[in-house]
Design an enzyme around this catalytic site. Structure first.
Site, PDB file in Angstrom:
ATOM      1  N   CYS A 286      -0.581   4.130   1.988  1.00 45.83           N
ATOM      2  CA  CYS A 286      -0.427   4.021   3.452  1.00 45.83           C
ATOM      3  C   CYS A 286       1.008   4.312   3.878  1.00 45.83           C
ATOM      4  O   CYS A 286       1.244   4.973   4.879  1.00 45.83           O
ATOM      5  CB  CYS A 286      -0.754   2.612   3.950  1.00 45.83           C
ATOM      6  N   ASP A 287       1.963   3.760   3.157  1.00 42.80           N
ATOM      7  CA  ASP A 287       3.336   3.714   3.665  1.00 42.80           C
ATOM      8  C   ASP A 287       4.340   4.584   2.912  1.00 42.80           C
ATOM      9  O   ASP A 287       5.455   4.792   3.391  1.00 42.80           O
ATOM     10  CB  ASP A 287       3.857   2.257   3.610  1.00 42.80           C
TER      11      ASP A 287
ATOM     12  N   CYS B 248       0.838  -1.201   0.000  1.00 42.42           N
ATOM     13  CA  CYS B 248       0.000   0.000   0.000  1.00 42.42           C
ATOM     14  C   CYS B 248       0.874   1.252   0.000  1.00 42.42           C
ATOM     15  O   CYS B 248       1.326   1.704   1.059  1.00 42.42           O
ATOM     16  CB  CYS B 248      -0.937  -0.002   1.204  1.00 42.42           C
TER      17      CYS B 248
END
Ligand code: NAP
Length: 352
Positions: A175-176, A172
């Protein structure tokens, strides 16, 4: 007495559904799953580190942020600065994926949600009340079901990929991608669909360069996304290549990748600090096969726009299990709320 609402799943959709159902006095029973089955307890966020894009959970110097955001007379409410959380000499904190889920879980419990640590392995939707069948506990009857079992990101199954998860391997980018370990470093995205191209493009904001590794000589992504990637000077597409091994060490995490040609099996290595898999997701709907209408990829179909109704009246779906498009914690939480409201209205309509 049958339950009024059973929630299956413990990611943002499941907990949000439970919070709303509990506040409506429906006393929801939530099955949170175990690691023995596909559904992940606390959902995919359990595998995420810092969450910076969930509204209301700002990252950074949280204290200064709150001071700037709310009136002085509410500063008594400021969160403490956790010890040891600094970045560039300034306080820094971001909610962790697991922490966000634990907060939602506790919030749901505080309003009266009962939580069972078991997997649902089957459901009987042919009769009413419905029956849900846990792996270990006795079957439970219920008037409504909210399916919030999520989806899991596909991985290639390499041992090295598993070993470096959360230390450079991620599924992701949104997300990261902004984590410090990826800043101004070369990164790789694996896949050739819209997600891969979108993630590669997104990562160029942080990375010094992004390799897009695709197994064929043309991308699956839509034309407009392809053009965007091809025009982006920071993206280099490695055609006809698959990820062969993630390379790294305990101290630094990922340091490089080895890719293999799909044409002649030759291999080559590239220095990268991160490898992002974008090879699709698999919804956790195995136990619903032939029970609910699903699309060709196994995602539960919503039968009406902006409603969480499935093909069986009284069964609702929320979160990634019914969404292969947005797939964000906040959108899942939103549809969890919708499913609880839909279930509540259904119960009222049925006089249950
Ligand atoms: P996808 O369209 O299924 O693409 C998956 C990609 O991964 C494909 O290029 C596939 O290669 C590759 N792949 C699959 N298994 C692989 C393996 N074992 N080894 C190497 N490569 C592998 O999935 P997605 O990109 O996540 O998109 C899912 C849906 O969401 C699509 O409908 C997409 O349009 C939509 N979406 C839209 C947007 C947007 O419009 N902004 C953004 C993200 C997603 P092949 O091409 O060779 O099969």
């Amino acid at each position: 007495m049958p339950e009024r609402v059973i929630v299956i799943g413990s990611g943002p959709a499941g907990w949000s559904a439970a919070i709303y159902a509990a506040r409506a006095n429906l006393k929801p029973l939530l099955f949170e799953g175990t690691v023995q089955e596909d559904m992940i307890p606390l959902g995919q966020l359990a595998y995420t580190t810092e969450v910076e894009n969930f509204a209301g959970f700002p990252a950074g110097d949280v204290r200064s942020f709150v001071e700037s955001a709310v009136d002085k007379d509410r500063h008594w409410n400021l969160p403490p600065i956790p010890k040891g959380h600094e970045r560039d000499g300034r306080p820094h904190y971001a909610v962790q994926g697991v922490e966000l889920m634990e907060l939602m879980k506790q919030q749901a419990i505080n309003f009266g949600t009962r939580v069972v640590g078991d997997d649902i392995v089957d459901v009987d939707l042919t009769d009413r009340p419905f029956r849900v069948i846990p792996r270990d506990a006795e079957p439970v009857e219920t008037h409504t079901i909210i399916v919030a079992t999520g989806a899991r990101a596909n991985y290639l199954g390499l041992e090295s990929e598993e070993a470096f998860k959360n230390r450079g391997v991620s599924a992701c980018a949104v997300c990261d991608g902004a984590l410090p370990r990826f800043r101004d470093r070369p990164l790789a995205v694996i896949g050739g669909g819209d997600s891969a191209v979108e993630e590669a493009t997104y990562l160029t904001a942080f990375a010094s360069k992004v390799y897009l590794v695709h197994r064929r000589d043309e991308l699956r992504a839509s034309k407009i996304m392809q053009d965007r990637a091809i025009k982006n000077e920071k993206i280099e597409i490695l055609w006809n290549r698959v990820l062969d091994e993630v390379l790294g060490n305990d101290d630094d995490g990922v340091t490089a990748m080895r890719v293999k040609s799909t044409e002649d099996d030759s291999t080559s290595e590239f220095d990268v600090s991160g490898v992002f898999l974008a090879i699709g997701h698999t919804p956790n709907t195995g136990f619903l096969k032939d029970k609910l209408e699903m699309n060709e990829k196994g995602y539960v179909i919503w039968k009406k726009a902006f409603r969480t109704y499935t093909s069986v009246e009284g069964v609702f779906a929320a979160g990634d299990v019914a969404d292969d498009y947005y797939r964000q914690a906040i959108t899942s939480a939103g549809t969890g709320c919708m499913a609880a409201l839909d279930a509540e209205r259904y119960l009222v309509d049925q006089g249950l």
